[in-house]
Each structure stands twice: as C-alpha cells, then as structure tokens.
Design an enzyme around this catalytic site. Sequence first.
Site, PDB file in Angstrom:
ATOM      1  N   SER A 210      -6.602   3.822  -3.868  1.00  0.00           N
ATOM      2  CA  SER A 210      -6.852   2.569  -4.600  1.00  0.00           C
ATOM      3  C   SER A 210      -7.873   2.813  -5.715  1.00  0.00           C
ATOM      4  O   SER A 210      -8.601   3.807  -5.703  1.00  0.00           O
ATOM      5  CB  SER A 210      -7.387   1.501  -3.645  1.00  0.00           C
ATOM      6  OG  SER A 210      -8.758   1.749  -3.376  1.00  0.00           O
ATOM      7  N   ASN A 211      -7.941   1.902  -6.658  1.00  0.00           N
ATOM      8  CA  ASN A 211      -8.863   2.089  -7.776  1.00  0.00           C
ATOM      9  C   ASN A 211     -10.327   2.030  -7.329  1.00  0.00           C
ATOM     10  O   ASN A 211     -11.179   2.657  -7.952  1.00  0.00           O
ATOM     11  CB  ASN A 211      -8.566   1.074  -8.878  1.00  0.00           C
ATOM     12  CG  ASN A 211      -7.303   1.443  -9.636  1.00  0.00           C
ATOM     13  OD1 ASN A 211      -6.435   2.140  -9.090  1.00  0.00           O
ATOM     14  ND2 ASN A 211      -7.200   1.014 -10.881  1.00  0.00           N
ATOM     15  N   GLU A 212     -10.572   1.318  -6.239  1.00  0.00           N
ATOM     16  CA  GLU A 212     -11.939   1.335  -5.701  1.00  0.00           C
ATOM     17  C   GLU A 212     -12.263   2.754  -5.208  1.00  0.00           C
ATOM     18  O   GLU A 212     -13.359   3.271  -5.455  1.00  0.00           O
ATOM     19  CB  GLU A 212     -12.078   0.340  -4.538  1.00  0.00           C
ATOM     20  CG  GLU A 212     -12.154  -1.130  -4.963  1.00  0.00           C
ATOM     21  CD  GLU A 212     -10.820  -1.706  -5.382  1.00  0.00           C
ATOM     22  OE1 GLU A 212      -9.775  -1.158  -4.960  1.00  0.00           O
ATOM     23  OE2 GLU A 212     -10.800  -2.697  -6.128  1.00  0.00           O
TER      24      GLU A 212
ATOM     25  N   SER B  38       7.705   3.954   1.600  1.00  0.00           N
ATOM     26  CA  SER B  38       8.681   3.588   0.578  1.00  0.00           C
ATOM     27  C   SER B  38      10.011   4.262   0.852  1.00  0.00           C
ATOM     28  O   SER B  38      10.038   5.447   1.203  1.00  0.00           O
ATOM     29  CB  SER B  38       8.185   3.991  -0.811  1.00  0.00           C
ATOM     30  OG  SER B  38       6.968   3.348  -1.103  1.00  0.00           O
TER      31      SER B  38
ATOM     32  N   GLU C  56       0.384  14.579  -9.151  1.00  0.00           N
ATOM     33  CA  GLU C  56       0.697  13.173  -8.907  1.00  0.00           C
ATOM     34  C   GLU C  56      -0.263  12.275  -9.677  1.00  0.00           C
ATOM     35  O   GLU C  56       0.126  11.262 -10.238  1.00  0.00           O
ATOM     36  CB  GLU C  56       0.606  12.881  -7.413  1.00  0.00           C
ATOM     37  CG  GLU C  56       1.419  11.674  -7.026  1.00  0.00           C
ATOM     38  CD  GLU C  56       1.064  11.150  -5.644  1.00  0.00           C
ATOM     39  OE1 GLU C  56       1.601  10.123  -5.271  1.00  0.00           O
ATOM     40  OE2 GLU C  56       0.246  11.783  -4.961  1.00  0.00           O
TER      41      GLU C  56
ATOM     42  N   GLN D  73       7.776   9.440   2.634  1.00  0.00           N
ATOM     43  CA  GLN D  73       6.448   9.991   2.879  1.00  0.00           C
ATOM     44  C   GLN D  73       5.734   9.188   3.957  1.00  0.00           C
ATOM     45  O   GLN D  73       5.372   8.031   3.727  1.00  0.00           O
ATOM     46  CB  GLN D  73       5.640   9.937   1.569  1.00  0.00           C
ATOM     47  CG  GLN D  73       4.219  10.422   1.686  1.00  0.00           C
ATOM     48  CD  GLN D  73       3.404  10.059   0.458  1.00  0.00           C
ATOM     49  OE1 GLN D  73       3.542   8.977  -0.092  1.00  0.00           O
ATOM     50  NE2 GLN D  73       2.557  10.967   0.019  1.00  0.00           N
ATOM     51  N   GLY D  74       5.563   9.770   5.123  1.00  0.00           N
ATOM     52  CA  GLY D  74       4.910   9.056   6.224  1.00  0.00           C
ATOM     53  C   GLY D  74       3.458   9.448   6.364  1.00  0.00           C
ATOM     54  O   GLY D  74       3.099  10.236   7.232  1.00  0.00           O
ATOM     55  N   TYR D  75       2.622   8.928   5.495  1.00  0.00           N
ATOM     56  CA  TYR D  75       1.179   9.189   5.571  1.00  0.00           C
ATOM     57  C   TYR D  75       0.451   7.974   6.146  1.00  0.00           C
ATOM     58  O   TYR D  75      -0.147   8.032   7.197  1.00  0.00           O
ATOM     59  CB  TYR D  75       0.597   9.509   4.191  1.00  0.00           C
ATOM     60  CG  TYR D  75       0.955  10.870   3.607  1.00  0.00           C
ATOM     61  CD1 TYR D  75       1.865  11.723   4.220  1.00  0.00           C
ATOM     62  CD2 TYR D  75       0.366  11.300   2.414  1.00  0.00           C
ATOM     63  CE1 TYR D  75       2.179  12.957   3.673  1.00  0.00           C
ATOM     64  CE2 TYR D  75       0.672  12.542   1.863  1.00  0.00           C
ATOM     65  CZ  TYR D  75       1.578  13.362   2.491  1.00  0.00           C
ATOM     66  OH  TYR D  75       1.877  14.583   1.933  1.00  0.00           O
ATOM     67  N   SER D  76       0.525   6.831   5.421  1.00  0.00           N
ATOM     68  CA  SER D  76      -0.284   5.662   5.787  1.00  0.00           C
ATOM     69  C   SER D  76       0.122   5.088   7.139  1.00  0.00           C
ATOM     70  O   SER D  76       1.276   5.147   7.539  1.00  0.00           O
ATOM     71  CB  SER D  76      -0.132   4.559   4.735  1.00  0.00           C
ATOM     72  OG  SER D  76      -0.412   5.057   3.463  1.00  0.00           O
TER      73      SER D  76
HETATM   74  C1  LIG Z   1       4.084  -0.458  -3.078  1.00  0.00           C
HETATM   75  C2  LIG Z   1       3.444   0.529  -2.140  1.00  0.00           C
HETATM   76  C3  LIG Z   1       4.117   1.683  -1.782  1.00  0.00           C
HETATM   77  C4  LIG Z   1       3.557   2.589  -0.880  1.00  0.00           C
HETATM   78  N1  LIG Z   1       4.265   3.694  -0.494  1.00  0.00           N
HETATM   79  C5  LIG Z   1       3.756   4.527   0.454  1.00  0.00           C
HETATM   80  C6  LIG Z   1       4.519   5.622   0.970  1.00  0.00           C
HETATM   81  O1  LIG Z   1       5.668   5.855   0.572  1.00  0.00           O
HETATM   82  N2  LIG Z   1       3.988   6.393   1.945  1.00  0.00           N
HETATM   83  C7  LIG Z   1       2.720   6.184   2.431  1.00  0.00           C
HETATM   84  O2  LIG Z   1       2.291   6.931   3.284  1.00  0.00           O
HETATM   85  N3  LIG Z   1       1.966   5.151   1.963  1.00  0.00           N
HETATM   86  C8  LIG Z   1       2.454   4.317   0.996  1.00  0.00           C
HETATM   87  N4  LIG Z   1       1.701   3.243   0.540  1.00  0.00           N
HETATM   88  C9  LIG Z   1       0.403   2.974   1.162  1.00  0.00           C
HETATM   89  C10 LIG Z   1      -0.820   3.159   0.275  1.00  0.00           C
HETATM   90  O3  LIG Z   1      -1.119   4.490   0.153  1.00  0.00           O
HETATM   91  C11 LIG Z   1      -1.953   2.324   0.906  1.00  0.00           C
HETATM   92  O4  LIG Z   1      -1.644   0.977   0.723  1.00  0.00           O
HETATM   93  C12 LIG Z   1      -3.293   2.612   0.304  1.00  0.00           C
HETATM   94  O5  LIG Z   1      -3.736   3.852   0.735  1.00  0.00           O
HETATM   95  C13 LIG Z   1      -4.341   1.558   0.686  1.00  0.00           C
HETATM   96  O6  LIG Z   1      -4.433   1.411   2.061  1.00  0.00           O
HETATM   97  P1  LIG Z   1      -4.328  -0.015   2.758  1.00  0.00           P
HETATM   98  O7  LIG Z   1      -3.144  -0.699   2.252  1.00  0.00           O
HETATM   99  O8  LIG Z   1      -4.452   0.184   4.206  1.00  0.00           O
HETATM  100  O9  LIG Z   1      -5.588  -0.834   2.225  1.00  0.00           O
HETATM  101  P2  LIG Z   1      -7.111  -0.695   2.753  1.00  0.00           P
HETATM  102  O10 LIG Z   1      -7.477   0.725   2.839  1.00  0.00           O
HETATM  103  O11 LIG Z   1      -7.237  -1.554   3.944  1.00  0.00           O
HETATM  104  O12 LIG Z   1      -7.868  -1.338   1.547  1.00  0.00           O
HETATM  105  C14 LIG Z   1      -8.083  -2.733   1.381  1.00  0.00           C
HETATM  106  C15 LIG Z   1      -9.036  -2.935   0.217  1.00  0.00           C
HETATM  107  O13 LIG Z   1     -10.288  -2.331   0.529  1.00  0.00           O
HETATM  108  C16 LIG Z   1     -10.675  -1.451  -0.499  1.00  0.00           C
HETATM  109  N5  LIG Z   1     -11.461  -0.361   0.051  1.00  0.00           N
HETATM  110  C17 LIG Z   1     -11.150   0.439   1.094  1.00  0.00           C
HETATM  111  N6  LIG Z   1     -12.114   1.331   1.283  1.00  0.00           N
HETATM  112  C18 LIG Z   1     -13.057   1.110   0.350  1.00  0.00           C
HETATM  113  C19 LIG Z   1     -14.316   1.714   0.046  1.00  0.00           C
HETATM  114  N7  LIG Z   1     -14.788   2.745   0.740  1.00  0.00           N
HETATM  115  N8  LIG Z   1     -15.013   1.223  -1.004  1.00  0.00           N
HETATM  116  C20 LIG Z   1     -14.553   0.158  -1.719  1.00  0.00           C
HETATM  117  N9  LIG Z   1     -13.377  -0.445  -1.457  1.00  0.00           N
HETATM  118  C21 LIG Z   1     -12.643   0.026  -0.438  1.00  0.00           C
HETATM  119  C22 LIG Z   1      -9.362  -0.989  -1.095  1.00  0.00           C
HETATM  120  O14 LIG Z   1      -9.533  -0.503  -2.404  1.00  0.00           O
HETATM  121  C23 LIG Z   1      -8.557  -2.265  -1.063  1.00  0.00           C
HETATM  122  O15 LIG Z   1      -8.869  -3.076  -2.153  1.00  0.00           O
HETATM  123  C24 LIG Z   1       2.265   2.344  -0.361  1.00  0.00           C
HETATM  124  C25 LIG Z   1       1.579   1.171  -0.730  1.00  0.00           C
HETATM  125  C26 LIG Z   1       2.143   0.269  -1.607  1.00  0.00           C
HETATM  126  C27 LIG Z   1       1.386  -0.977  -1.961  1.00  0.00           C
END
Ligand SMILES: Cc1cc2nc3c(=O)[nH]c(=O)nc-3n(C[C@H](O)[C@H](O)[C@H](O)COP(=O)(O)OP(=O)(O)OC[C@H]3O[C@@H](n4cnc5c(N)ncnc54)[C@H](O)[C@@H]3O)c2cc1C
Lengths: 384, 370
Positions: free
Chosen positions: A367-369, A160, A243, A125-128
């Site tokens: 994320s939970n936030e 992943s 999901e 899944q290429g989203y992030s």
């Molecule tokens: C083990 C793992 C597997 C994954 N697999 C995939 C995958 O297969 N494909 C894919 O596309 N992605 C995948 N992801 C990516 C995942 O979806 C992102 O990590 C997630 O969306 C968070 O983005 P970020 O890591 O850039 O953190 P950030 O968005 O930079 O967040 C950093 C912190 O800031 C907080 N934050 C951000 N915005 C706010 C707000 N508005 N208010 C309060 N707090 C905030 C977050 O909660 C977090 O604590 C995976 C991630 C992990 C850890």
Amino acid sequence: MQTRDWDKMADEAFRLEVRGFFQKQYPEHLRFPAYHLRWADTKDWYKKLVDKGWAAPGWPKEWGGMGLSPSKLLIFIEEQERHGVARTPDMGIILLGPLLIKFATEEQKKRFLPPTLRGEYIWCQGYSEPNAGSDLANLKTEAVLDGDEYVINGSKIWTSYAMDATHMFILVRTDKQAKKQEGISFLLVDMKTPGITIRPIRNLLGVEVFAQVFLDNVRTPAQWLVGKPNQGWTMAKALLGFERISIGSPKLAQTGLKRLEAIVQSQGLTRDPAFMDRYTQLRLDVADLASAYGRFADLLKRGETLGPDVSILKIVATETFQRLTELTLEAAGDAGALGGKVAFRKDSVDILSPFYNARPATIYGGSNEIQRNILAKNVLDLPG
Amino acid sequence: MSQQEDQNRMLRDAVTTFAARDTSIARVRELRDSAPGFDKAVWKTIAELGWTGIMIPEEYGGMGLGLSEMAAVLEEFAKTLSPEPLNPSAVLAARALLHGGNEALKKKLLPGIASGEILPALAWQESEGGIDPLALATRAEGGGLNGGKRFVFPADADGYLVSAQSGNGPVLYWVEKGTAGLTVEYESRADGTRCGRITLRNAKVSDSQLAASGKTAGAALQRAVDEATLMAGAELLGVMSRALEITLEYMRIRVQFGKPIGSFQALQHRAVDLFIQKELSFSVLRDALLHLAADPSGLSLWASRVKYRCSEAGMRIGRESIQIHGGIGFTDECDIGLYMKRAMVLSAWLGNGATHRHRYAALAPAEAAA
Ligand SMILES: Cc1cc2nc3c(=O)[nH]c(=O)nc-3n(C[C@H](O)[C@H](O)[C@H](O)COP(=O)(O)OP(=O)(O)OC[C@H]3O[C@@H](n4cnc5c(N)ncnc54)[C@H](O)[C@@H]3O)c2cc1C
C-alpha cells in the site's frame, strides 16, 4: 514463430515492429478496456501472441521467450500500453516465470515453463491472507511434509483470477519455530487438487475478479517446492523490482487524461480558468511522472538494479491517476455519478469504472502507506 | 432545551426507531439496480411517520415545520442509505409546488404528497445539467410541452413538475405519468438507484396543471432547488458521519504488525483530517440553519456554502475510508463502498462541490466579504 535477436535491433526499429503487430493483430474492441478482462475475453489474443513467439517477452529464448533486455522489454510494454492492449491473466508470465528461471531446478523448469508459455497453465498468486496483508510475513497457511507430499491448510484472499487459474503459486509456513520471515516456503499447487474451494468476491465494480481460496488438506508433490525450504520470502522479495516499475508506468494516467480531455471539451470547461488551472496541474503531474518513470527506466536499461527509491514512482503514478479520475467526475458535473458509458457532446465515456479501478492501486503491491514507510526508513534514513 | 431542540430530538429518535425496525443495509443492497429502486411499503411507513409532510403547511395536510426539522430527519435517514426519495419528493418537488401560485392545484396535490399517496418529482434540469433553473430549453407552446429533462429523481414518479420556457417566461406544469407524449428512460447511478431522462413530444397540458408562471415560477424553482440543495448537505453529513464511524471502528479492530492499524500515526492523522472535514460540514450546516431561521434571505448563498463543503467532505471521507480498509474496502460485500457510492450520488446531485464553489464566488464576491 520468430526467434530473432531483438537486442541487435535498433530501439526505434524494434518499437515500430512491435507497434505494427499490435495495430494489425490486436482486436479493436478490446482496446483500452474500462475494466479487467477475464481469460475468456483474452484467450484468443493470447493464442496469437503464442503463435508469434511473443507471449513471454521477458523470458530467455531457451524457454521460448523473446529474450528481451530490460530496455527492449520496457519498449514492448510501452507499446502495449500505448495501443491499449489488455493484460491477460499473466501472473505466470510476469511473476512466476522469472522466479522459476532464477530459482527452480531443471526438471521444474521443464515441467512448468512450456505449458505456462502456451497458456495451458494459468497462474494465480496466493500470498495475502485474511490476517496477512500489509504484514505479509504474518501468513499462517501451513504446509507439512508427509512422505513425498506437502499437506497444506489455511486460506488465501484477494487472489486475483483464482477462478480462471489452473495453478497457484503460494507462500506457506513450513517452520513455525523460525522467525516470521524465515519459516516461509514457495510452493506450486494444482487448482484441481481436492480440498481447494474458491469463493469469488465481488468488487466495487460489481464484478468477480478476485477470490478467497480455502485450502483444506490440499496435497501437492514435494518436488513442487521451488528453491530451498524456508527460503520463500527472500525469493519472492527478490522479484519485486520489475513489478514496482511497471506499476509506476505513466500510461494509465495518460489514458485517463485523454478521457478527461473529451469531457473538458464537451462541457465547455476550457472557458473556466479555475478548472483549467487544476487541469493543467494534473497534466504537469502526469508529464513529470513520465519523466520520473524515464529516469528509473534508464537505470534498468543500463542493467542497474533499482533501489528503494523506486517507491516514489508507485506513489506518484497511483495517486496522480486517482486525482485524475476524481477531477473527471467533477468535470462531468451532474453526470458525475452515472454508470456505464455516459454520452457527452464529443464522446461517450465510462467515468465510474476508472474511478473505481483507481482505488485499489494504492492498496495492492504494497500500500502507499507502506511505500511511504519504506521511503522514510530506507531512503530518508529517519529513525524508528 | 429549546422547543426547537426538543422537536428535533424527537424527530431524530423517530428515525433511529425507523432505522432499527423498517430498514437495513441488506434491504438497501437488495433494492440496488431494481425498479423502481425503492420499496413502496417503506415509503408508506415514511409517510405515516409524517416525514413526507414536514415541510408542507398544516393547511395542506403537512406538519408545517421548517428546514431545521427536515435537516434533522434527513441527516439521520441518510445514515441508513435508504433509497426512498425523501428529499427529492418531500422537499424539491413539494416545495416547488408550494412556492407556486396555483391554489387549486396545491389543494389537490399537497395533501396526497404529505400522506404519501402521491409521489412527485421535479423535472427541472435539461440534458446538459447545470444548476440554473431558468436555463430552459424545453418549450411550452400551443398547450403542449416539447423538450427533454434529465437527472429526474425519482424517475418513476406519479407525476412530474416540468419546467419550461413559454412566450411569457418560465412555467411549471404538473404532468401525470402516462400522459401521451411523455416518455421516461433510465440512467443508472453509482449507488444502484436510477434517474430519469424524460422526453416530451407535444405532451398536452391545461391551465389547471399550471403550478406557476413568470416571476413566480422562477422564484419557486430557485427556492425549491436551494432548499433541496441545503438538505442534500444534511444527507451528505449523515452519510459521511456513518462512513467515518465505520472506518474508525475498523481501525480499532484490524490488526497488522501485531497492532491495531489505528495505532499507526500515518492513519491516525488521516482519520483526524477526515474528522475535521466532517466537523466543518456540521458547523456550516448548523450555522446555515440558524441564520435561515432568523432571516430566510441569503438562502442561495448558504445552500452553496453547505453543498460545497458537504460534497467535498463526503467524497473525501468515502474515498479515504476505502483506502484505510485496504483490500476489503474494494469489495462489494463491505458496507463502506455503499457509503462512498451514495456520497458520489449526493455530491453530483443538484450541483457538485465545484459548481457551488463557483456560485458562491458569484454570490459573494471576495471584495464584499472582506
Ligand atoms: C484489487 C486487488 C487485487 C489483489 N490481488 C492479489 C493477488 O492476486 N494475490 C495476493 O496475494 N494478494 C492480492 N491482493 C492483496 C493486496 O496485496 C493486499 O490488499 C495488500 O497487501 C493490503 O493488505 P490488506 O488488504 O490486508 O490491508 P491492511 O494491511 O489491513 O491495511 C489496511 C490499511 O492499513 C494501512 N496500514 C497497514 N500497515 C500500516 C503501517 N505499518 N503504517 C501505516 N499504514 C498501514 C494500509 O496502508 C491500509 O490503508 C490484491 C488486492 C486488491 C485490492
């Protein structure tokens, strides 16, 4: 191959049938794995599922699925979790399949669904992206139409199983002028296409499960765009419902509780009332999580759609599991920082892997936030 | 500035220089899962700086300083995540020997420990762990030691001070590595260091190796363990301070939704709560050191207060730092995970937060405190 009408079966009979199959056929040494298994580990098991016709429980029968209703599908998943059946790199089955079935053309379905079902196509899944995580709509990877091909440039991260994947479904920007969410399309890409580089990323457990994927003038056929151009965001969002409930399953926490139980007995903690009080608190949290899960599952079973309040489930499930792994470290005492399987009097338990694996569950899948932001805004109706 | 503060400032500056010149996170990464798990050349540098002898009296070749100076060095040293066993050797083991009653053995070993030529380890915990140094299953009888010791760090020491139960109460023997009947196995720890699981099968010992016996042995062990426990609190403070700094810096530079994530109030409040835990850790350690400088009694109580707070705060800051980092926090390449893992190790070592909460309750019953 079995093509039975599962929905005619009584729930209990169906449950027993599924359970029996897992008990008989699932390799014992792969039960309740402490870390994510790779395709090489689960390939043979997947083959068995294919032969049985059970590889895609949620897909309709016409595409080789079991055609399960939501309620039967939940039972299937519950039994899978009960027996400790590992997930295979199943994003093609769970995420992509339903999306294709709903939005793709007949040709696209014929082209992609059968090999996905057979395990010949493994999807990632290429989203992030590096700068588009929580703020996914900020994604910058771009696709430009050139004749009958899209040319893709950019990079995806935290993908992943990218190393195991043969294909990727990807969100790309196709209209830079449109508002953030409105210029995004959903494309399929063959991972062998020239211009793709994969950099595996080691995680906290020291293993490479996710990766960064660089796309440098990667060409993919224009017919591989799913849905309409610039409609990718809406399509991707439409599928989040199921999901969210599966990430809220109480099973991880229930398994964690069993691990903890073995340590509690070994360390003689039953004689420690203060510890037992906190342990009981967690047991109640897990029990009530199961109740909450049941409540949302019932909605699905009745064919209703889940509202934004399903975010509750993700928060409770992931945070309960985290606290459980933390109490496990504490209960292990001096052994609470030892790696690998640690021998306790009653059992050998890997305490660090679950502790590490519990961490990202509050980060991915929104994320939970972000879940709390959703609840505050869309459920509590608070201003801002 | 008081003389004490002056002294501590100089010591801290020396660690800052060490941090810039002699160690790096790259070095720390390199040493993970290796044997012996630290760098002997760096250990030599540490000894040349005098840190191995901070708590060894001058008459035995040390600096003859106290807990406060050691804490200053360990707090700064811990920020570098260096795996060299400073607290375990220079406090836990050296002090057990020093508090013992064998003058000849002290003269023989302490100068070498201070100069870094001898690397000692205290082998005091049995396989079930626990923080009571007198809960001994290992036996000393007929001139030999029999039993098992666990969580021994450093695992690859030049010699082990082994506690055991004898016909006349507890004893503490110096057993050199390579002694027949002594075998060492290894258990890996979260931070890539390893601790030893020692088996003793009639390992021969003589009176000249007896560091302490009876009441002296019990008191020496208790005091050394408490001192090292307090110092582990200083190490945890160093680790959590650096982890929080890194996390705050990340909150300032990471942009999502067009703003630094540090501008989101949900994260701001979280960061403030972590900061408060770090400040409480600093406060209790400072208070402990002030009190103990004036009155060394009550060491066990202070050690438990410090270790409880610092273990819990260190773990929490480690965990929540990962969360605030998002996906990158779950990677091995991001340094924040290294801090969490070291906090996990220090928190489990010498009794975790819960263990010290219990001991505090036993030492200071609520009625008495009121
Ligand atoms: C083990 C793992 C597997 C994954 N697999 C995939 C995958 O297969 N494909 C894919 O596309 N992605 C995948 N992801 C990516 C995942 O979806 C992102 O990590 C997630 O969306 C968070 O983005 P970020 O890591 O850039 O953190 P950030 O968005 O930079 O967040 C950093 C912190 O800031 C907080 N934050 C951000 N915005 C706010 C707000 N508005 N208010 C309060 N707090 C905030 C977050 O909660 C977090 O604590 C995976 C991630 C992990 C850890």
